[in-house]
Enzyme design. Sequence first.
Site, PDB file in Angstrom:
ATOM      1  CD  GLN A 192      -2.688  -1.206  -0.116  1.00 18.27           C
ATOM      2  OE1 GLN A 192      -3.415  -0.306  -0.491  1.00 18.27           O
ATOM      3  NE2 GLN A 192      -2.499  -2.302  -0.837  1.00 18.27           N
ATOM      4  CG  HIS A 196      -6.746  -2.839   1.687  1.00 18.19           C
ATOM      5  ND1 HIS A 196      -6.247  -1.617   1.273  1.00 18.19           N
ATOM      6  CD2 HIS A 196      -7.453  -3.335   0.653  1.00 18.19           C
ATOM      7  CE1 HIS A 196      -6.634  -1.389   0.036  1.00 18.19           C
ATOM      8  NE2 HIS A 196      -7.370  -2.411  -0.367  1.00 18.19           N
ATOM      9  CG  ASP A 222      -5.307  -4.288  -4.358  1.00 21.95           C
ATOM     10  OD1 ASP A 222      -6.346  -3.926  -3.780  1.00 21.95           O
ATOM     11  OD2 ASP A 222      -4.192  -3.782  -4.128  1.00 21.95           O
TER      12      ASP A 222
END
Length: 440
Positions: free
Chosen positions: A269, A338, A371
């Site tokens: 991320q 997440h 994702d």
Amino acid sequence: MSILQAKPLRLSTSQPDFEAAFQARLHWSADTDAEIEQRVADILADVQQRGDAAVLEYTARFDGLQVGGMAELELKQDELKAAFDSLPEVQKQALQAASARVRSYHEAQKRASGQSWSYRDADGTLLGQKVTPLDRVGIYVPGGKAAYPSSVLMNAIPAHVAGVEDIIMVVPTPRGERNALVLAAAYVAGVSRAFTIGGAQAVAALAYGTDTIPKVDKITGPGNAYVASAKRRVFGTVGIDMIAGPSEILVLADGSTPAEWVAMDLFSQAEHDELAQSILLCPDAAYIDEVQAAIDRLLPEMPRAEIISKSLNGRGALIQTASMEEACAISNRIAPEHLEVSSREPHRWEPLLKHAGAIFLGAYTSESLGDYCAGPNHVLPTSGTARFSSPLGVYDFQKRSSIIKVSEQGAQELGRIASVLAHGEGLQGHARAAEMRLKD
């Protein structure tokens, strides 16, 4: 500090100043620059007034794309298919496999929550809900610095499964650079029409309609600050999915997962954006040391090391908790986009977790799988909005109408109730409408 060093803030819930340091690290403002807001307002007004001409002008100015007319900015279905056909076989298979999994998940979601229903009272009154798809939606796909075929799948497929007949995609192609994988994803996902435009002007065209681009009912998909500002401003004229903030990951770890795995999950991320946030919660101080050591080893190998470094240094945190139970409680306060539960017993902790966009259970469930190809949608609430928001889904492309059919017998009881309440509110017209249907 070298750009190839990343030292997330080290905290412990036992330290006296933890709360202040914790809140400071979480802070992120969604306020948009005033100059951006004004420019977006001007662009929206111009496109609303001048339509295609304004879109062409802004596309030339911002994307360097000089064309003679809007027809040159539309991608025809044969172009989308040609892009798919041009892909290497391995990319074709990956795109189709991901698409199939995303479609399967959203079809199950539709069966569970996207069906009309009704029931009858004892007096024969029919009550229920009618679920119908939106007629036309617009999906915004970012372009420019990076290409996101996964965004095409995650936005277009649930709309398609919901029954939306017309899916309009917009994607900027600066200097005319078209990404074959994005175009191929549009073909696989069933996009109806696609235009090579972006920015606030694309949002305006979808919201207001032009001679070429049809007005849509809802706009979904991520974008930069201009796109976010434009979506915020057109909300009400059309629906929108959400205003997304920087990407986030929170890892709850009990120390059983290889530290390198967790470090890379934090990178996954952090590499998005300098403002992205990666946080580890763990009761084991020695394990946190191992994760930091893994960060130090792995960072120089990363192509986006500079972005990762800035993200982890500016917004990252490694937090030692008193227990996994405390870690779960802190996670609920954060309500992350997440949430990875990197534990030997992920199902032990999952019942304690109330607020997250998506929950990834077990050491083998990396966020990156979500994702791209796990199946659930990767468009998730950020910045703590998972406390009251949900992932993008089939339900975002449907609307619900209440169904009421009152029987003659039912009107006798309901009419008296409504009459009393309507008189109490001083609305005699409401009361008399109910009373006229009473037999006595």
